[in-house]
Motif scaffolding. Structure first.
Motif, short mmCIF file in Angstrom:
data_model
loop_
_atom_site.label_atom_id
_atom_site.label_comp_id
_atom_site.label_asym_id
_atom_site.label_seq_id
_atom_site.Cartn_x
_atom_site.Cartn_y
_atom_site.Cartn_z
N GLU A 1 0.84 -1.21 0.00
CA GLU A 1 0.00 0.00 0.00
C GLU A 1 0.87 1.25 0.00
OE1 GLU A 1 -3.51 2.23 0.08
OE2 GLU A 1 -3.60 0.06 0.34
N SER A 2 1.88 1.28 0.84
CA SER A 2 2.76 2.45 0.91
C SER A 2 3.56 2.62 -0.38
CB SER A 2 3.70 2.33 2.11
OG SER A 2 2.96 2.36 3.30
N ALA A 3 4.04 1.52 -0.95
CA ALA A 3 4.79 1.60 -2.22
C ALA A 3 3.91 2.17 -3.32
CB ALA A 3 5.30 0.21 -2.60
N TYR A 4 2.66 1.76 -3.35
CA TYR A 4 1.72 2.27 -4.36
C TYR A 4 1.41 3.75 -4.11
CZ TYR A 4 -2.65 2.98 -6.87
OH TYR A 4 -3.63 3.48 -7.69
N ARG A 5 1.09 4.09 -2.88
CA ARG A 5 0.74 5.49 -2.56
C ARG A 5 1.89 6.44 -2.84
NH1 ARG A 5 -3.62 6.89 0.74
NH2 ARG A 5 -4.93 5.12 1.31
N ARG A 6 3.12 6.01 -2.59
CA ARG A 6 4.29 6.87 -2.81
C ARG A 6 4.73 6.88 -4.27
NH1 ARG A 6 7.93 8.83 0.23
NH2 ARG A 6 9.60 7.87 -0.96
N GLY A 7 4.10 6.07 -5.11
CA GLY A 7 4.48 6.01 -6.52
C GLY A 7 5.76 5.25 -6.76
N GLU A 8 6.16 4.42 -5.80
CA GLU A 8 7.39 3.63 -5.95
C GLU A 8 7.17 2.42 -6.85
OE1 GLU A 8 8.70 4.66 -1.38
OE2 GLU A 8 8.02 2.65 -1.88
N LEU A 9 6.01 1.80 -6.71
CA LEU A 9 5.70 0.59 -7.48
C LEU A 9 4.26 0.65 -7.96
CD1 LEU A 9 7.35 -1.99 -5.05
CD2 LEU A 9 8.23 -1.32 -7.30
N SER A 10 4.07 0.30 -9.21
CA SER A 10 2.73 0.23 -9.79
C SER A 10 2.10 -1.12 -9.43
CB SER A 10 2.81 0.37 -11.31
OG SER A 10 3.43 -0.79 -11.86
N PRO A 11 0.80 -1.26 -9.61
CA PRO A 11 0.18 -2.57 -9.39
C PRO A 11 0.85 -3.67 -10.23
CG PRO A 11 -1.52 -0.90 -9.52
CD PRO A 11 -0.22 -0.24 -9.88
N GLU A 12 1.20 -3.34 -11.46
CA GLU A 12 1.85 -4.33 -12.32
C GLU A 12 3.22 -4.73 -11.78
OE1 GLU A 12 -1.26 -2.16 -14.21
OE2 GLU A 12 0.62 -1.33 -13.48
N GLN A 13 3.96 -3.77 -11.27
CA GLN A 13 5.28 -4.07 -10.70
C GLN A 13 5.15 -4.90 -9.42
OE1 GLN A 13 6.50 0.06 -10.61
NE2 GLN A 13 8.14 -0.36 -12.10
N LEU A 14 4.14 -4.61 -8.62
CA LEU A 14 3.92 -5.40 -7.41
C LEU A 14 3.53 -6.84 -7.77
CD1 LEU A 14 2.14 -2.66 -5.30
CD2 LEU A 14 4.22 -3.88 -4.62
N LEU B 1 -3.14 -13.07 -3.19
CA LEU B 1 -4.53 -12.76 -2.86
C LEU B 1 -4.63 -11.43 -2.11
CD1 LEU B 1 -5.89 -16.27 -1.81
CD2 LEU B 1 -6.41 -14.97 -3.89
N THR B 2 -3.71 -11.20 -1.21
CA THR B 2 -3.66 -9.93 -0.50
C THR B 2 -3.47 -8.78 -1.48
OG1 THR B 2 -2.76 -10.98 1.48
CG2 THR B 2 -2.37 -8.61 1.25
N LEU B 3 -2.54 -8.93 -2.41
CA LEU B 3 -2.26 -7.90 -3.40
C LEU B 3 -3.45 -7.68 -4.32
CD1 LEU B 3 -0.37 -5.87 -4.69
CD2 LEU B 3 0.59 -7.75 -6.05
N LEU B 4 -4.11 -8.75 -4.76
CA LEU B 4 -5.27 -8.60 -5.63
C LEU B 4 -6.38 -7.82 -4.93
CD1 LEU B 4 -5.39 -12.08 -7.40
CD2 LEU B 4 -4.62 -9.89 -8.35
N GLY B 5 -6.54 -8.03 -3.63
CA GLY B 5 -7.50 -7.25 -2.87
C GLY B 5 -7.15 -5.77 -2.83
N LEU B 6 -5.87 -5.49 -2.66
CA LEU B 6 -5.41 -4.09 -2.68
C LEU B 6 -5.63 -3.46 -4.05
CD1 LEU B 6 -2.05 -4.31 -0.71
CD2 LEU B 6 -4.12 -3.11 0.00
N ILE B 7 -5.28 -4.18 -5.09
CA ILE B 7 -5.43 -3.65 -6.46
C ILE B 7 -6.89 -3.34 -6.75
CG2 ILE B 7 -5.21 -4.24 -8.91
CD1 ILE B 7 -2.57 -5.69 -8.15
N ASP B 8 -7.78 -4.22 -6.31
CA ASP B 8 -9.21 -3.98 -6.50
C ASP B 8 -9.64 -2.72 -5.76
OD1 ASP B 8 -11.82 -4.83 -7.52
OD2 ASP B 8 -12.30 -5.22 -5.41
N LYS B 9 -9.14 -2.55 -4.53
CA LYS B 9 -9.45 -1.35 -3.75
C LYS B 9 -8.94 -0.09 -4.46
CE LYS B 9 -7.04 0.15 -0.13
NZ LYS B 9 -6.40 0.22 1.19
N TRP B 10 -7.70 -0.15 -4.99
CA TRP B 10 -7.13 1.01 -5.69
C TRP B 10 -7.92 1.33 -6.96
CZ3 TRP B 10 -1.71 -1.64 -5.45
CH2 TRP B 10 -1.24 -1.59 -4.14
#
Length: 127
Positions: free
Chosen positions: A77-90, A111-120
């Motif tokens: 979540e923090s990597a995504y919010r800070r623009g460090e890593l995109s969903p594809e990179q994660l 599964l955890t990541l897919l839930g985050l990506i859906d939320k984003w």
């Protein structure tokens, strides 16, 4: 520990986690937090030898090896919010790490990541 290391640590803690984690206890209330803020965030995360993104990738690998879903979620979540890593990179990081940490652990992290990506995605649709 010097006040400046703790203060620097608090600033870096907020930066690393995009102000999304609880406020640390006041100085002297919790020795664990005082030590963590001064050493982990005031020194290690603040050293510019590695970027925050570099450190985050290392941490994601360590977390994946432990199969720590909650901590993985916080870091992703923090990597995504800070623009460090995109969903594809994660997603690619999880796929890559699968070969090193095993499919059972990586499957839970995926599964955890897919839930985050859906939320984003949903959040982006409402903006």
């Amino acid at each position: 520990m010097s006040d400046s290391k703790r203060d620097q640590g608090i600033a870096r803690y907020h930066e690393v986690y995009c102000n999304q984690l609880p406020e640390p206890p006041a100085e002297g209330e919790d020795r664990f937090f005082d030590f963590m803020l001064g050493s982990l965030f005031g020194e290690l995360w603040s050293d510019d030898t590695l970027s925050i993104r570099d450190r985050r990738l290392l941490l994601l690998g360590a977390i994946a090896a432990q199969g720590e879903e909650m901590t993985f979620s916080i870091q992703a979540e923090s990597a995504y919010r800070r623009g460090e890593l995109s969903p594809e990179q994660l997603e690619e990081a999880v796929l890559f790490l699968t070969q090193y940490v095993g499919y059972p652990r990586a499957s839970k992290l995926r599964l955890t990541l897919l839930g985050l990506i859906d939320k984003w995605r949903k959040a982006a649709e409402t903006e």
